[in-house]
Design a protein around this motif. Structure first.
Motif, PDB file in Angstrom:
ATOM      1  N   ASP A 103       0.835  -1.203   0.000  1.00 51.98           N
ATOM      2  CA  ASP A 103       0.000   0.000   0.000  1.00 51.98           C
ATOM      3  C   ASP A 103       0.872   1.256   0.000  1.00 51.98           C
ATOM      4  O   ASP A 103       0.577   2.235  -0.700  1.00 51.98           O
ATOM      5  CB  ASP A 103      -0.930   0.010   1.210  1.00 51.98           C
ATOM      6  N   PHE A 104       1.934   1.237   0.789  1.00 48.52           N
ATOM      7  CA  PHE A 104       2.839   2.388   0.792  1.00 48.52           C
ATOM      8  C   PHE A 104       3.757   2.359  -0.426  1.00 48.52           C
ATOM      9  O   PHE A 104       3.932   3.374  -1.113  1.00 48.52           O
ATOM     10  CB  PHE A 104       3.681   2.412   2.063  1.00 48.52           C
ATOM     11  N   GLY A 105       4.346   1.196  -0.692  1.00 46.64           N
ATOM     12  CA  GLY A 105       5.327   1.103  -1.773  1.00 46.64           C
ATOM     13  C   GLY A 105       4.769   1.513  -3.129  1.00 46.64           C
ATOM     14  O   GLY A 105       5.472   2.131  -3.940  1.00 46.64           O
ATOM     15  N   TYR A 106       3.500   1.196  -3.385  1.00 47.62           N
ATOM     16  CA  TYR A 106       2.891   1.550  -4.661  1.00 47.62           C
ATOM     17  C   TYR A 106       2.374   2.980  -4.685  1.00 47.62           C
ATOM     18  O   TYR A 106       1.971   3.473  -5.744  1.00 47.62           O
ATOM     19  CB  TYR A 106       1.757   0.578  -4.989  1.00 47.62           C
ATOM     20  N   ALA A 107       2.361   3.648  -3.547  1.00 50.04           N
ATOM     21  CA  ALA A 107       1.913   5.043  -3.499  1.00 50.04           C
ATOM     22  C   ALA A 107       3.056   6.029  -3.733  1.00 50.04           C
ATOM     23  O   ALA A 107       2.798   7.209  -3.993  1.00 50.04           O
ATOM     24  CB  ALA A 107       1.247   5.337  -2.153  1.00 50.04           C
ATOM     25  N   VAL A 108       4.282   5.568  -3.635  1.00 52.60           N
ATOM     26  CA  VAL A 108       5.433   6.450  -3.852  1.00 52.60           C
ATOM     27  C   VAL A 108       5.572   6.719  -5.347  1.00 52.60           C
ATOM     28  O   VAL A 108       5.742   5.782  -6.132  1.00 52.60           O
ATOM     29  CB  VAL A 108       6.721   5.817  -3.304  1.00 52.60           C
ATOM     30  N   PRO A 109       5.486   7.976  -5.789  1.00 52.20           N
ATOM     31  CA  PRO A 109       5.581   8.276  -7.223  1.00 52.20           C
ATOM     32  C   PRO A 109       6.969   7.908  -7.768  1.00 52.20           C
ATOM     33  O   PRO A 109       7.990   8.190  -7.141  1.00 52.20           O
ATOM     34  CB  PRO A 109       5.350   9.786  -7.297  1.00 52.20           C
ATOM     35  N   LEU A 110       6.985   7.275  -8.933  1.00 60.69           N
ATOM     36  CA  LEU A 110       8.233   6.892  -9.571  1.00 60.69           C
ATOM     37  C   LEU A 110       8.238   7.307 -11.030  1.00 60.69           C
ATOM     38  O   LEU A 110       7.192   7.288 -11.695  1.00 60.69           O
ATOM     39  CB  LEU A 110       8.445   5.372  -9.490  1.00 60.69           C
ATOM     40  N   THR A 111       9.415   7.659 -11.522  1.00 60.49           N
ATOM     41  CA  THR A 111       9.591   7.952 -12.940  1.00 60.49           C
ATOM     42  C   THR A 111      10.847   7.242 -13.417  1.00 60.49           C
ATOM     43  O   THR A 111      11.651   6.735 -12.610  1.00 60.49           O
ATOM     44  CB  THR A 111       9.732   9.464 -13.192  1.00 60.49           C
ATOM     45  N   ALA A 112      11.029   7.207 -14.728  1.00 63.48           N
ATOM     46  CA  ALA A 112      12.206   6.558 -15.304  1.00 63.48           C
ATOM     47  C   ALA A 112      13.482   7.182 -14.745  1.00 63.48           C
ATOM     48  O   ALA A 112      13.599   8.409 -14.639  1.00 63.48           O
ATOM     49  CB  ALA A 112      12.170   6.687 -16.825  1.00 63.48           C
ATOM     50  N   GLY A 113      14.412   6.318 -14.356  1.00 60.02           N
ATOM     51  CA  GLY A 113      15.675   6.792 -13.797  1.00 60.02           C
ATOM     52  C   GLY A 113      15.718   6.804 -12.286  1.00 60.02           C
ATOM     53  O   GLY A 113      16.804   6.915 -11.694  1.00 60.02           O
ATOM     54  N   ASP A 114      14.555   6.706 -11.624  1.00 62.96           N
ATOM     55  CA  ASP A 114      14.541   6.628 -10.161  1.00 62.96           C
ATOM     56  C   ASP A 114      15.168   5.309  -9.714  1.00 62.96           C
ATOM     57  O   ASP A 114      15.174   4.307 -10.452  1.00 62.96           O
ATOM     58  CB  ASP A 114      13.118   6.711  -9.627  1.00 62.96           C
ATOM     59  N   ARG A 115      15.670   5.297  -8.499  1.00 64.66           N
ATOM     60  CA  ARG A 115      16.348   4.110  -7.968  1.00 64.66           C
ATOM     61  C   ARG A 115      15.659   3.643  -6.693  1.00 64.66           C
ATOM     62  O   ARG A 115      15.269   4.466  -5.852  1.00 64.66           O
ATOM     63  CB  ARG A 115      17.821   4.413  -7.686  1.00 64.66           C
ATOM     64  N   LEU A 116      15.514   2.332  -6.564  1.00 70.69           N
ATOM     65  CA  LEU A 116      14.936   1.698  -5.390  1.00 70.69           C
ATOM     66  C   LEU A 116      15.991   0.771  -4.792  1.00 70.69           C
ATOM     67  O   LEU A 116      16.560  -0.056  -5.498  1.00 70.69           O
ATOM     68  CB  LEU A 116      13.695   0.889  -5.783  1.00 70.69           C
ATOM     69  N   LEU A 117      16.236   0.896  -3.487  1.00 71.22           N
ATOM     70  CA  LEU A 117      17.261   0.089  -2.828  1.00 71.22           C
ATOM     71  C   LEU A 117      16.616  -0.827  -1.799  1.00 71.22           C
ATOM     72  O   LEU A 117      15.615  -0.467  -1.173  1.00 71.22           O
ATOM     73  CB  LEU A 117      18.293   0.982  -2.135  1.00 71.22           C
ATOM     74  N   PHE A 118      17.205  -1.989  -1.605  1.00 75.04           N
ATOM     75  CA  PHE A 118      16.710  -2.907  -0.581  1.00 75.04           C
ATOM     76  C   PHE A 118      17.866  -3.727  -0.023  1.00 75.04           C
ATOM     77  O   PHE A 118      18.928  -3.838  -0.631  1.00 75.04           O
ATOM     78  CB  PHE A 118      15.591  -3.809  -1.121  1.00 75.04           C
ATOM     79  N   SER A 119      17.645  -4.301   1.145  1.00 75.44           N
ATOM     80  CA  SER A 119      18.692  -5.039   1.831  1.00 75.44           C
ATOM     81  C   SER A 119      18.817  -6.448   1.260  1.00 75.44           C
ATOM     82  O   SER A 119      17.876  -6.990   0.677  1.00 75.44           O
ATOM     83  CB  SER A 119      18.397  -5.117   3.335  1.00 75.44           C
ATOM     84  N   THR A 120      19.976  -7.064   1.435  1.00 77.52           N
ATOM     85  CA  THR A 120      20.174  -8.424   0.924  1.00 77.52           C
ATOM     86  C   THR A 120      19.354  -9.447   1.705  1.00 77.52           C
ATOM     87  O   THR A 120      19.211 -10.585   1.257  1.00 77.52           O
ATOM     88  CB  THR A 120      21.657  -8.823   0.977  1.00 77.52           C
TER      89      THR A 120
END
Length: 403
Positions: A103-120
């Protein structure tokens, strides 16, 4: 090692009332239950609340039954807020941690070139959602390297950060072991470049102290069924209050928004915009009772009991020559992961089940990057809650030794 709790008479100040907890957990009487990281045993007040409401619905219908409990339903976000130090209008009730996270993750606006980081140590559901969002938006998804202890490498993260990083997903404690990630340190680095931090607290809510203000996260997702000991099909999302107005959820209904004109609508104020109208009312009432039960027991006493039991469990397993503890990190949670040389994790689980001991198996499919890096297809996972006794832990270790 200090005792996890007292079992005789009134507990001394600063000690958990284990007699009460055991009375309220009849399911623990005839087994050693070590799967609170999966789905814990609810205390009797939770069970009674859920069943009573279902019976009431059967007599008067769901709408009337819900209206009768309107005040209790309204109070649930406030109760949760007391546990995590958040205002009630910053909390949205959900049906799972995964639903809250997306619900939160899909509400964050994104455009081409944006970066998403996550832990291993990222949970598979979160990683899949990030990859899905990246595919549809043109953003990229990148794992943050782990340091020698298995935690998020803060120096590596600092080198990765720039103004294109929009969202960092942090798993507070992974599903496959005792690792605890450095949340506040990640948040401090992220906010220097304007990135948002979404904390997956699915495995820590109810077993570790959580203060969203102190952690300085932008959002937090949690489930009810694990360490909170609530019903399945419950969870919640916290969103930083000043951020809510900037976000529009991916899905809306007549609860999360109001149809204000033939061709327009107005979003609900506060985190309620992340809720839908239809829900399992009985389960939500049970969640509220579960959180209040924890508050009444004393969260710090519960957290301390879990930590003591997990430490005793690790110490007992460490003495067994064919057992390998698989937990990473510096500080460790109440999740204990291990393998037994020559015995498949599924066989370990099944043999323990035959001895009336409940554990589960965590597979590489749930935490792909971490498990692949360590060459582990699966581990046995044991997770004691505060209703477990020291004798239970010793019985578990003796049973594993016989393998």
């Amino acid at each position: 090692m200090p005792a996890a709790a007292s079992r005789t008479g009134t507990p001394p100040p600063g000690e958990l009332d284990l007699d009460r907890v055991r009375r309220d957990t009849p399911g623990a009487a005839d087994q050693v239950f070590l799967d609170s990281a999966g789905s814990s045993l609810p205390p009797s007040p939770v069970l009674e609340t859920v069943i009573a409401h279902l019976r009431r619905e059967a007599r008067v219908g769901g709408y009337r039954a819900a209206n009768e409990r309107a005040a209790d339903l309204t109070a649930i976000p406030e109760t949760i807020g007391k546990l995590i130090n958040a205002p009630a209008d910053a909390i949205a009730l959900s049906d799972s941690a995964s639903r809250a996270w997306t619900d939160f993750g899909y509400a964050v606006p994104l455009t081409a070139g944006d970066r998403l980081l996550f832990s291993t140590s990222e949970y598979a559901s979160n990683a899949i959602a990030l990859l899905h969002r990246a595919k549809s938006s043109g953003a990229s998804v990148e794992p943050i390297p782990a340091d020698a202890t298995g935690r998020i490498d803060l120096d590596a993260l600092n080198r990765m950060l720039d103004e294109r990083v929009r969202l960092i997903s942090v798993v507070h404690a992974p599903t496959n072991g005792g690792l605890i990630n450095p949340v506040r340190e990640v948040a401090d680095l992220a906010h220097q470049v304007g990135a948002l931090v979404l904390l997956d607290a699915c495995q820590t809510t109810g077993q570790l102290p959580l203060d969203v203000a102190a952690l300085d996260v932008d959002a937090l997702s949690a489930t009810g069924r694990k360490w909170l000991r609530g019903p399945r099909g419950t969870g919640f999302l916290y969103v930083r209050p000043e951020l809510i107005a900037e976000l529009e959820p991916a899905g809306l209904d007549l609860h999360s928004a109001t149809w204000t004109d033939d061709a327009d609508y107005t979003l609900a104020a506060g985190a309620r915009r992340f809720e839908f109208w239809e829900c399992d009312v009985a389960a939500r009432l049970g969640l509220g009772v579960a959180v209040q039960y924890l508050l009444d027991l004393g969260p710090d006493l519960v957290y301390r009991a879990i930590a003591a039991l997990a430490a005793r469990l690790r110490a007992g397993l460490a003495e067994l020559p064919r057992v390998q503890l698989r937990d990473l990190g510096v500080e460790q949670s109440g999740i204990v992961s291990f393998t037994v040389t020559g015995v498949d994790p599924d066989q370990v689980r099944d043999r323990l089940r035959d001895a009336q001991i409940t554990v589960t198996v965590s597979r590489a499919s749930s935490t792909r990057l971490d498990m692949r890096r360590r060459g582990l297809p699966a581990v046995v996972r044991a997770s004691p809650h505060c209703f477990v006794t020291s004798d239970d832990v010793d019985r578990f270790c003796r049973t594993v030794a016989r393998m």
